[in-house]
Design a protein around this motif. Structure first.
Motif, short mmCIF file in Angstrom:
data_model
loop_
_atom_site.label_atom_id
_atom_site.label_comp_id
_atom_site.label_asym_id
_atom_site.label_seq_id
_atom_site.Cartn_x
_atom_site.Cartn_y
_atom_site.Cartn_z
N ALA A 109 33.06 35.85 37.75
CA ALA A 109 33.05 34.40 37.53
C ALA A 109 33.98 33.68 38.51
N LEU A 110 35.18 34.24 38.71
CA LEU A 110 36.14 33.59 39.60
C LEU A 110 35.73 33.69 41.06
N VAL A 111 35.20 34.85 41.45
CA VAL A 111 34.87 35.08 42.86
C VAL A 111 33.81 34.11 43.37
N PHE A 112 32.81 33.82 42.55
CA PHE A 112 31.78 32.93 43.08
C PHE A 112 31.97 31.47 42.67
N SER A 113 32.69 31.20 41.57
CA SER A 113 32.82 29.82 41.12
C SER A 113 33.88 29.04 41.89
N LEU A 197 32.42 27.36 35.02
CA LEU A 197 33.67 27.20 35.73
C LEU A 197 33.46 26.49 37.07
N LEU A 198 32.33 26.77 37.72
CA LEU A 198 32.02 26.11 38.99
C LEU A 198 31.95 24.59 38.81
N ARG A 199 31.33 24.15 37.73
CA ARG A 199 31.24 22.71 37.47
C ARG A 199 32.62 22.12 37.25
#
Length: 316
Positions: A109-113, A197-199
């Motif tokens: 989640a952190l790596v791509f967001s 998370l990206l949003r």
């Protein structure tokens, strides 16, 4: 900082106490009789009464709670009514699947967001930024079960790259097989949680763009993007740290569903089975352990935010 830490620690302990009371009382209102379930359908009323007495189920609720919480304070989360095994030992065993699954999912989640959220904000108004924003909204709306089934169809059925279900009997004694078994479940949770998370990262980055210090840096000769990267991202990072506690809670909830879908022998699958079997001491211990984990993560997130944010240190 010491005073703040002690205050947060007191709130953590209070939260654990309130959670333990709510968990204990909520499980007592469930329909059915545990003693009847253990004794079987052909048991006599005397046999059921004897089981209730043996298990302490005929004692007042306050006495049952004190006995249970006293054991918790000694590190004993109870004993399963149906199997007689230690709840603590089973949690430790099942955590060997659930904890790595959560770590892998959070990492994904952190790596791509984080980078895509910043890129989406920096390219607002362009086709690439719009595509990232729309894609994140779409992924965040996908139920985790559907996402898992789609990944199984693509990577397990069509391509045959990854196992669709299960976990190796040898566990982490066979690390390669164990990691492969967790790839699809971790991807499922990580993609859905990462989209949300990206949003958030995009919104925090857009907010940072409008801050005076970013505009001042841009006025001194830096481009808008360079000013944002140098002066705005640290504040975006603080916002991300704040929301990480919620992300951990979301991953735990997702793990309950995903472990069922992928037949992983983790805490989530064990919890669902124990709720169905009305194994109250075991369910109590599992819920308290999961709740305590989320509260502890929130405690450390608060401390990290306090340590990283100079404005809070100056206000102390």
């Amino acid at each position: 900082m010491i005073r703040y830490t002690l205050t947060r620690l007191a709130l953590l302990l209070l939260g654990l106490f309130v959670a333990s009371v709510l968990i204990f009382l909520s499980l007592r209102v469930l329909p059915g009789d545990v003693a009847q379930l253990i004794a079987g359908t052909n048991s006599s009323p005397e046999q059921i009464a004897a089981i209730r007495t043996e298990l302490g189920l005929d004692e007042p609720l306050i006495s049952q709670y004190i006995d249970w919480i006293g054991g918790v304070l000694r590190g004993d989360l109870g004993t399963s009514l149906l199997t007689g095994t230690s709840v603590t030992e089973e949690l430790v065993e099942k955590a060997q699947v659930t904890v790595p699954l959560g770590i892998f999912a959070l990492t994904i989640a952190l790596v791509f967001s984080l980078p895509l959220g910043v890129i989406s904000a920096m390219r607002r108004g362009r086709s690439s930024g719009t595509a990232l924003s729309v894609g994140a909204q779409a992924l965040a709306a996908v139920p985790v079960v559907w996402a898992g089934m789609l990944l199984v169809v693509v990577f397990a059925v069509w391509l045959g790259w990854l196992p669709a279900q299960g976990f190796p009997r040898a566990g982490w004694s066979d690390p390669a097989a164990a990691v492969l078994a967790l790839v699809l479940p971790a991807l499922t949770i990580g993609i859905v949680e990462g989209a949300m998370l990206l949003r958030f990262v995009r919104s925090a980055t857009l907010q940072a763009v409008g801050q005076d210090y970013v505009r001042t840096a841009a006025a001194k000769g830096l481009t808008r993007d360079a000013a944002l990267l140098r002066h705005g991202l640290p504040n975006v990072g603080l916002s991300v740290v704040t929301v990480l506690g919620l992300q951990v809670a979301g991953i735990i909830v997702g793990a309950v569903v995903i472990e069922q879908l992928f037949t992983l022998p983790g805490i989530g699958r064990m919890l669902v089975a124990d709720v169905g079997a009305r194994d109250l001491p075991k369910v109590q211990g599992e819920l308290l352990a999961l709740t305590g984990f989320v509260l502890i993560v929130g405690f450390f997130v608060d401390l990290a935010h306090r340590a990283l944010d100079p404005r809070q240190r100056e206000a102390a």
